[in-house]
Design a protein around this motif. Structure first.
Motif, PDB file in Angstrom:
ATOM      1  N   MET A 139      46.899 140.002 109.794  1.00 58.80           N
ATOM      2  CA  MET A 139      48.160 139.507 110.348  1.00 58.80           C
ATOM      3  C   MET A 139      48.078 138.027 110.706  1.00 58.80           C
ATOM      4  O   MET A 139      49.070 137.305 110.604  1.00 58.80           O
ATOM      5  CB  MET A 139      48.559 140.332 111.568  1.00 58.80           C
ATOM      6  N   SER A 143      50.650 135.246 109.425  1.00 58.37           N
ATOM      7  CA  SER A 143      51.326 134.314 110.336  1.00 58.37           C
ATOM      8  C   SER A 143      51.137 132.870 109.886  1.00 58.37           C
ATOM      9  O   SER A 143      52.066 132.050 109.970  1.00 58.37           O
ATOM     10  CB  SER A 143      50.787 134.487 111.758  1.00 58.37           C
ATOM     11  N   ILE A 146      53.525 132.256 107.102  1.00 57.31           N
ATOM     12  CA  ILE A 146      54.887 132.068 107.621  1.00 57.31           C
ATOM     13  C   ILE A 146      55.055 130.656 108.166  1.00 57.31           C
ATOM     14  O   ILE A 146      56.070 129.986 107.912  1.00 57.31           O
ATOM     15  CB  ILE A 146      55.197 133.109 108.717  1.00 57.31           C
ATOM     16  N   GLU A 163      61.331 132.033 111.162  1.00 60.14           N
ATOM     17  CA  GLU A 163      60.429 131.784 112.291  1.00 60.14           C
ATOM     18  C   GLU A 163      60.787 132.662 113.483  1.00 60.14           C
ATOM     19  O   GLU A 163      59.910 133.269 114.112  1.00 60.14           O
ATOM     20  CB  GLU A 163      60.493 130.308 112.676  1.00 60.14           C
ATOM     21  N   TRP A 166      59.982 136.487 112.643  1.00 56.90           N
ATOM     22  CA  TRP A 166      58.558 136.814 112.667  1.00 56.90           C
ATOM     23  C   TRP A 166      58.042 136.900 114.104  1.00 56.90           C
ATOM     24  O   TRP A 166      57.289 137.818 114.457  1.00 56.90           O
ATOM     25  CB  TRP A 166      57.777 135.776 111.871  1.00 56.90           C
ATOM     26  N   ALA A 167      58.489 135.973 114.939  1.00 57.16           N
ATOM     27  CA  ALA A 167      58.055 135.974 116.341  1.00 57.16           C
ATOM     28  C   ALA A 167      58.579 137.192 117.097  1.00 57.16           C
ATOM     29  O   ALA A 167      57.964 137.641 118.074  1.00 57.16           O
ATOM     30  CB  ALA A 167      58.514 134.690 117.023  1.00 57.16           C
TER      31      ALA A 167
END
Length: 296
Positions: A139, A143, A146, A163, A166-167
């Motif tokens: 992961m 990240s 991303i 963004e 994903w957060a």
């Protein structure tokens, strides 16, 4: 026992392991069972009409998604192990002889686990954007990809949405929020979302997701693959940020009978971004080029 009535063209639902298993059958030729990804996404995004020219495609709505039933423990309990047990039980219940198994993303983990449990009676595996493990830095690496996507597209609304989405994933608690986050993340899953505005809009409009919870176990089958004597096709896109060429190469290296194809103009959705090339590779692997490829 072969049961042709439950494998007739069209949409069906049968009880499997006490849960309604919904699926759609279309095409002609050997059977290929399709398990969608997510986890938590039904099969609607993964229809493969070009493959239906040479294979009888059986598209499963994974349990907990689409029109399939839910576990009594819903939303808990949807592990790779449980999905794989459902897949094997479905093969038995429908009486499907020697199927190919095609799994996309999380679905690739499921078909791989199913094959490891029962390698006999399978014609082959098609692991589409899969991996041999998701532990360690999996992961963290995603990240970082991303962040790189956001930097490449700085200032664009799509980058900002990616963004934020994903957060938000670790805090999501509802199906609606999960669906919204995945819709916003879709541009990052494509090689270049600007090339496919209509396709992106269609995916975002149609995508529905169910927030499913597994068993907390890390998926890692690296030490089990050397014994899996099943023909395997490993495919992914060059620009797949989460399950790209590095993971495909490891799978192909560890599986004794694997071949690999990387689609250079695709991200996570090679079956859409390079549909004809994707179909050609799969049909050649299954030995079904013939008429299906004549128009590709």
């Amino acid at each position: 026992m072969f049961m042709p009535s439950v494998l007739a063209p069209g949409t069906h639902s049968i009880a499997v392991n006490g849960v309604a298993q919904h699926y759609h059958v279309s095409g002609i030729g050997p059977y290929c069972i399709v398990h969608a990804g997510g986890p938590g996404i039904d099969a609607s995004y993964l229809r493969l009409p070009l493959l239906e020219e040479g294979l009888t495609m059986v598209y499963l709505d994974p349990i907990g998604t689409g029109s399939s039933g839910r576990l009594a423990t819903h939303p808990q309990g949807y592990s790779v192990d449980r999905f794989s047990e459902q897949l094997l039980a479905f093969i038995d219940a429908a009486g499907i002889p020697d199927p190919y198994l095609l799994g996309h993303s999380h679905g690739a983990f499921v078909v791989l686990e199913a094959a490891l449990k029962r390698p006999g009676g399978l014609a082959g595996l098609i692991m589409y954007a899969g991996a041999a493990y998701t532990g360690g830095a999996f992961m963290a690496d995603a990240s970082a990809e991303i962040a790189a996507f956001v930097a490449r597209h700085a200032g664009m609304a799509e980058a900002k949405a990616v963004e934020r989405a994903w957060a938000s994933i670790p805090t999501i608690r509802t199906d609606a929020a999960y669906t919204a986050a995945l819709r916003d993340l879709l541009p990052a899953y494509m090689s270049d979302f600007r090339r496919w505005p209509d396709m992106l809009a269609t995916l975002q409009r149609r995508l529905q997701a169910t927030l499913l919870v597994g068993d907390g176990q890390v998926f890692d089958v690296r030490d089990r693959l050397a014994t899996l004597q099943v023909p395997a096709l490993v495919v992914t896109g060059t620009d797949d940020f989460i399950l790209g060429p590095r993971h495909a190469a490891l799978l192909a290296d560890l599986l004794p009978q694997a071949q690999m194809r990387i689609f250079e103009q695709s991200g996570h959705f090679a079956h859409i971004e390079e549909a004809c090339a994707f179909a050609e590779v799969v049909l050649r692997f299954t030995g079904r080029p013939g008429r299906a490829l004549s128009g590709i």
